[in-house]
Motif scaffolding. Structure first.
Motif, mmCIF file in Angstrom:
data_model
loop_
_atom_site.group_PDB
_atom_site.id
_atom_site.type_symbol
_atom_site.label_atom_id
_atom_site.label_comp_id
_atom_site.label_asym_id
_atom_site.label_seq_id
_atom_site.Cartn_x
_atom_site.Cartn_y
_atom_site.Cartn_z
ATOM 1 N N ASN A 133 2.374 -10.341 -0.476
ATOM 2 C CA ASN A 133 2.802 -10.186 -1.867
ATOM 3 C C ASN A 133 1.647 -10.424 -2.836
ATOM 4 N N ASP B 95 4.035 -16.576 2.242
ATOM 5 C CA ASP B 95 4.915 -15.984 1.246
ATOM 6 C C ASP B 95 6.342 -15.893 1.776
ATOM 7 N N GLN C 278 10.157 -14.548 1.729
ATOM 8 C CA GLN C 278 10.804 -13.308 1.331
ATOM 9 C C GLN C 278 12.271 -13.288 1.759
ATOM 10 N N ASP D 46 15.599 -19.793 -1.777
ATOM 11 C CA ASP D 46 14.908 -20.603 -2.782
ATOM 12 C C ASP D 46 14.528 -21.970 -2.216
ATOM 13 N N SER E 123 15.752 -10.194 -6.003
ATOM 14 C CA SER E 123 14.374 -9.759 -5.788
ATOM 15 C C SER E 123 13.745 -9.289 -7.096
ATOM 16 N N LYS F 9 13.279 -12.430 -9.444
ATOM 17 C CA LYS F 9 12.324 -13.447 -9.020
ATOM 18 C C LYS F 9 10.971 -12.882 -8.597
ATOM 19 N N ARG G 281 10.479 -11.615 -5.739
ATOM 20 C CA ARG G 281 10.353 -11.932 -4.313
ATOM 21 C C ARG G 281 10.537 -10.659 -3.481
ATOM 22 N N ALA H 242 11.580 -21.517 0.071
ATOM 23 C CA ALA H 242 10.359 -21.319 -0.718
ATOM 24 C C ALA H 242 9.863 -22.635 -1.300
#
Length: 480
Positions: A369, A199, A201, A187, A222, A225, A227, A190
């Protein structure tokens, strides 16, 4: 608006090559496709930009530090010899090499960070490098919490080493985070680096390197979120043996029970996957990134590509930092993929449409994504690769040639006239437009050469570790 007149154009993987077509680009997207008079068509072969659906973003080729020709299980340990350099420069070098090979979309599973800063700061530097080079990147944060040396306890391996060698090896063994801390770290990465072009991951290294609790936590995060997850699976026969011993009911069924299998998951390799496992992966919508040259270099085997397609799997082209010539020539990788898996005699087991779908469509969503692109049509992102058709067909004897077959037979990175990503010229006539890739590479190599003496204790220890690992997997091995 920019227009490009192509003698030949692949608009989609399942469509025939069109002759004398004009591509119209506006605001980063394909505005339209139109016919053009043959006399006005440039000698260009256009196709969607290639996707490298599995890589690690290393700034130096693996053969440069003595890892060439080794099985994965010992090859991995040689990664410790790569000196740390500025992450922005490392990203520029790695991503420029991808772009020069024809790749506009690349997965970077960062299994060995530079470590000169915290990971969110390093990821932000890599995101800046990606923007400057101009490619789209999927960035998977490396996650593991067990089995750093072999697929089992490390102590027997360490105990077999001389004391000074053991000390050197222990110095490069990193303590893992908890599942909660790993998810928080992703997080943070990101928040620092993610964008529509970068992106972030989850990157669990593999089932043999991650505990069930860790994988279950990643699967839950995953799903919550949205993700994506990028993970290795069944790359070598030793991993197959471990999986069968550890999960006798089936390792893929086990991953499914943990909640890991979904369209958000990409699995790299699957060389040793079985038909029933591939059927389950297909049923769950998982993407498989096959890395043909890497699997050959690391003596891992040849992926059952025909079985994957027969099962209905989404299959993508990966390079894994080790294309055929220890470079990132995605066009040559595409040819090897095609020749190795097309079939024999008159039987075709993997057809050309499937090969092209893997090269620029199926892997794209798994990296970005975002479910768009992979074709050249109105509204699609203008991610386009232009090849010098006159150089490819430099001995023309017939006007009715199968141009796609000729492209698959001959095209390499040296035929790239231009790589366009989002309407922006990324590569033009052998040079990266947004950065000085040669200067960055020279600086990275210079810094690494100056740092190599510091790696001498590890370099001296690795042959001892290599022998211990080899005997662990092959007690009667005589190759050392």
């Amino acid at each position: 608006m920019r227009t490009i007149n192509c003698a030949h154009l692949i608009e989609a993987a399942d469509r025939p090559v069109a002759a004398d077509r004009q591509i119209q680009i506006q605001d980063g997207r394909v505005h339209g496709i139109a016919d053009v008079a043959a006399a006005d068509a440039e000698p260009l072969f256009g196709l969607p930009a290639l996707v490298n659906a599995h890589d690690h973003g290393r700034p130096v080729r693996t053969g440069s530090f003595g890892a060439g020709g080794k099985p994965l299980e010992t090859w991995l340990q040689y990664q410790a010899l790569i000196p740390s350099v500025d992450p922005y420069l490392a990203g520029v070098v790695a991503l420029s090499r991808s772009a020069l090979g024809g790749v506009g979309v690349v997965m970077m599973h960062l299994t060995r960070p530079q470590g000169l800063t915290d990971l969110p700061s390093e990821a932000a530097a890599l995101a800046r490098a990606a923007r400057d080079v101009g490619v789209r990147v999927g960035f998977a944060v490396s996650i593991r919490d067990r089995n750093p040396l072999v697929y089992g306890p490390s102590e027997p391996i360490l105990a077999a080493l001389p004391p000074d060698v053991r000390k050197a090896i222990e110095s490069i063994m990193r303590a893992p985070l908890t599942a909660k801390d790993y998810i928080a770290l992703v997080d943070e990465v990101a928040a620092a680096a993610a964008s529509p072009l970068f992106d972030v991951q989850f990157g669990p290294n593999g089932v043999q390197w991650c505990s069930d609790a860790l994988l279950a936590a990643i699967a839950e995060a995953s799903q919550r979120k949205g993700r994506r997850i990028h993970m290795h699976l069944l790359e070598t026969r030793y991993q197959r043996a471990w999986a069968d011993a550890t999960h006798p009911a089936g390792v893929v069924k086990h991953l499914d029970a943990l909640g890991l299998l979904s369209p958000r998951l990409t699995l790299a390799h699957c060389v040793w996957a079985r038909p029933d496992e591939l059927e389950l992966l297909a049923e769950r919508g998982v993407t498989i990134a096959v890395n043909t040259s890497s699997n050959l270099h690391l003596r891992s085997g040849i992926a059952p590509m025909a079985v994957m397609f027969a099962a209905g799997c989404h299959v993508a082209l990966g390079i894994d930092g080790s294309a055929l010539d220890d470079d990132d020539d995605a066009l040559r990788e595409l040819r090897l993929w095609h020749l190795l898996h097309v079939g024999n005699g008159f039987g075709v087991t993997v057809n050309r449409a499937q090969t092209l779908q893997a090269a620029f469509a199926d892997g794209r969503y798994s990296v970005t994504n975002i479910d768009d692109g992979g074709g050249i049509h109105p509204g699609a992102p203008a991610d386009i690769l232009l090849l010098d058709w006159a150089a490819i067909d430099d001995d023309r004897l017939r006007q009715d040639m199968d141009v796609l077959q000729l492209m698959l037979t001959r095209a390499t990175a040296r035929h790239i006239r231009e790589l366009i990503v989002g309407g922006r010229t990324v590569v033009k006539d052998g040079a990266v437009s947004g950065v000085d890739a040669e200067a960055a590479r020279a600086e990275v190599i210079d810094r690494m050469r100056h740092a190599m003496p510091d790696k001498a204790p590890i370099a001296a220890a690795l042959p001892h570790l290599e022998r211990a690992i080899a005997k662990h997997f092959e007690p009667t091995a005589s190759c050392f």
